[in-house]
Design a protein around this motif. Sequence first.
Motif, PDB file in Angstrom:
ATOM      1  N   THR A  57       0.806  -1.222   0.000  1.00 15.55           N
ATOM      2  CA  THR A  57       0.000   0.000   0.000  1.00 15.55           C
ATOM      3  C   THR A  57       0.838   1.271   0.000  1.00 15.55           C
ATOM      4  O   THR A  57       0.377   2.288  -0.478  1.00 15.55           O
ATOM      5  N   SER A  62      -0.162   3.267  -5.374  1.00 15.49           N
ATOM      6  CA  SER A  62      -1.398   3.328  -6.162  1.00 15.49           C
ATOM      7  C   SER A  62      -1.055   3.961  -7.494  1.00 15.49           C
ATOM      8  O   SER A  62      -0.230   4.873  -7.562  1.00 15.49           O
ATOM      9  N   ARG A  77      -4.193   7.682  -5.548  1.00 11.03           N
ATOM     10  CA  ARG A  77      -5.041   7.101  -4.513  1.00 11.03           C
ATOM     11  C   ARG A  77      -6.315   7.941  -4.337  1.00 11.03           C
ATOM     12  O   ARG A  77      -7.416   7.411  -4.276  1.00 11.03           O
ATOM     13  N   ASN A  80      -4.332  -1.016  -7.601  1.00  9.82           N
ATOM     14  CA  ASN A  80      -3.935  -1.147  -6.202  1.00  9.82           C
ATOM     15  C   ASN A  80      -3.358  -2.530  -5.950  1.00  9.82           C
ATOM     16  O   ASN A  80      -3.614  -3.446  -6.722  1.00  9.82           O
TER      17      ASN A  80
END
Lengths: 606, 177
Positions: free
Chosen positions: A13, A55, A86, A98
């Motif tokens: 992430t 992202s 994002r 993602n």
Amino acid sequence: MSQFIVGIDLGTTNSALAYASTDGGSTESPEVRLFSIPQLANPGEIAELDLLPSSLYIPGPNEFVEGALALPWNSAPPYITGQLARARGVENAGRLVNSAKSWLSHQTSDPTQPLLPLSAPEGVEKISPLEASTQYLLHLRSAWDAAHPDAKLENQSVLITVPASFDAAARDLTQRAARQAGYPEVTIIEEPQAAFYAWIARTQNWREQVRPGDLILVVDIGGGTTDFTLITVTEESGELQLERVAVGEHLLLGGDNMDLAAARFAEQQFTKTAKKLDAIQFHSLWQQARAAKEHLLSGDPNAPDEQPLTILGRGTGVVGGTLRGKIKRDDIRNLLLEGFFPMVEADAVPQRQRRAALMEVGLNYASDPAVTKHLAQFLRNAAGNTGVGGFARPTHLLLNGGVLQAGAIEQRLFEVLNSWLRAAGFPAVTELRSESKQADLMHAVAHGAAYYGGARTGRGVRIRGGVARTYYVGVESSMPAVPGLPAPMKALTVVPFGLEEGSRVELPQRKFALVVGEPAEFRFFSSVSRKGDPPGAMIEEVGDDIEELAPIEVFLPPHTDAVREEVVPVTLESNVTETGMLELWCVAADGRRWKLEFNVRERLAA
Amino acid sequence: MSRFSAAFRSFFSILFSGILPEDIASEFGFTKAQPVPATPPPPPAPVHKVSDGALQMLQILQRDSRLIDFLMEDITGYADDQIGAAVRSLHADCRATLSRHVTLNPVMDAVEGTFQKLDATKAPDPSRIKLIGNVPANGKAPGGTLRHRGWMVASVNLPPLGKQDVSVVAPAEIEVE
């Protein structure tokens, strides 16, 4: 000679980059700094942030004002990476990529194929998980080069972290992404080890905190993965030695899943009265659920019993449309602690069945969300490696990952582990804590990677470990095949657990006949729990403790000279490069060699 | 020309025609203002009006923290707890947005309500310090009670204005089903 050692945490992430100067002399603790990464925070607005959200957004035609996506190093980039990707992805999920990293280790689909975004509408160009990873690395390289025109990244010594549980093919793909992004030959380092290096780098007197005979458990809970690693401490001619002796299975379960579970839970109270929350409202709720988790589960006895949740009205009626709710500490505690970190016995077994609640299309999330059950299984599997029966008994615990900012989760992990140790008559674990712990849970991995880069050149201690799995190739048994059934498969051990960087293993016992001009494919297996199989050992029955990976293949080019040979007998050889990459080779009697490639195109059907 | 004649003619010429007779003007060294020859025009810089920066700030405060929505909404009909819930969230967002782009410091970093000494020899800079109450006639005071610390901007960090239309503070949003 490079001027810097650069450690990159290429996370599920978030990504981060830390670096240290190489001219720090012979001091054991080089000064490691975090690089602020310029990225688009809004259209036309560059912000320097410590993290680059992993992202990627594929902008459509006319979606942004001309020039609004310009970066200092590229006036018209084809993709948006980082913060703006994002944020815009919340508004338009069909163009958002993602969790690309989770796809690199996917067992059933080919990460070099354009798969993402999964939910892209017809007509939107898709990209491969490999390409997405390449783009994040490219962003980091371009940002670095812009800030260091005299010390371009291609001339530096670069390390990239991967989960300890990444198999050889996923590590190979990470290397490939780096190569495509114009990196030099990078060194791959396991995230829990990097977290441990970060602890060493930040703890002046670390040698006084551990002793020979100690066993250190590292639990690294990232956004998308959870990783376990065991490190032993030994002594050799008066110096402390560290060896990584076990790593856990690939567990696709992390802090993001926990925050999402909390947000889904909180959403119920709103949907009872109002309509379904839209994507933007839900995203706001998700952010608040994350904050509520950290606040309510801070472990502080004075923490409040509940936290208000506010979803501002959409449209111009911001006050009138505001939805109010709250989340109670007992509820979130029940949901997260009992759901993800339940108190279980040391013999707990994770459920194999898939839980619908944790599934996202395409990604095979861990079937059992109970991290503590996976931990119990890991310690049982590791027992053999650490010379004790039952389960491996850590003496120290090092925790890493943003989710541990919720102190109650940290406390629970200690409680569970200590309850197992107590029941077996052993003392409780000691926490390895560095002073700057809380502030740095998010950046420890990049930090540790940069430290390790220094350790490789002789500054500071280095964890020995080698390959984290045992690898096998499939050999069809010579038993007469039963009609209608495939011949039983046996497994030949080709890479023993712990094969170290810079060493190789030959397998002269077993010869394979390769046909010239035709691709040859080997079925390929690995195990994280079978650690005693020596090279060349034949496993008669491939059981549950051995999992099949994507096949490996080799192609012997047809000969140009007059003497045409059709079949070449070869033996296998495996080696681990200095940069930690596993390679398998076919070697002919006359010394010719062909490298076996990981074939991710033919990953197994689920 | 005698001084008397010049004065006489000038007086009546200005009284009735509004201009000085030319011969008298040149006699006394006055010349008519000539149009200044045009300097070459500067390269076309991006045409940003003075107000664009202010509009950009509104745009940012709306985008990141919904300030315009809040100020333009009629909240008279809502109960205090409804407003309170929204404002708690809006306030946090606005504050974060503001501090991202502007660094605000007090003009006088001291505790409000306490006595503050001033330089009694000169009147304070009126843009920095406003004297209130029994202000002495000469505008100089040895000090007084700090009622408001004041605010001043130490730094501004705004992204360069691109080609967007700054008069659009927030675009209309259409959700495609």
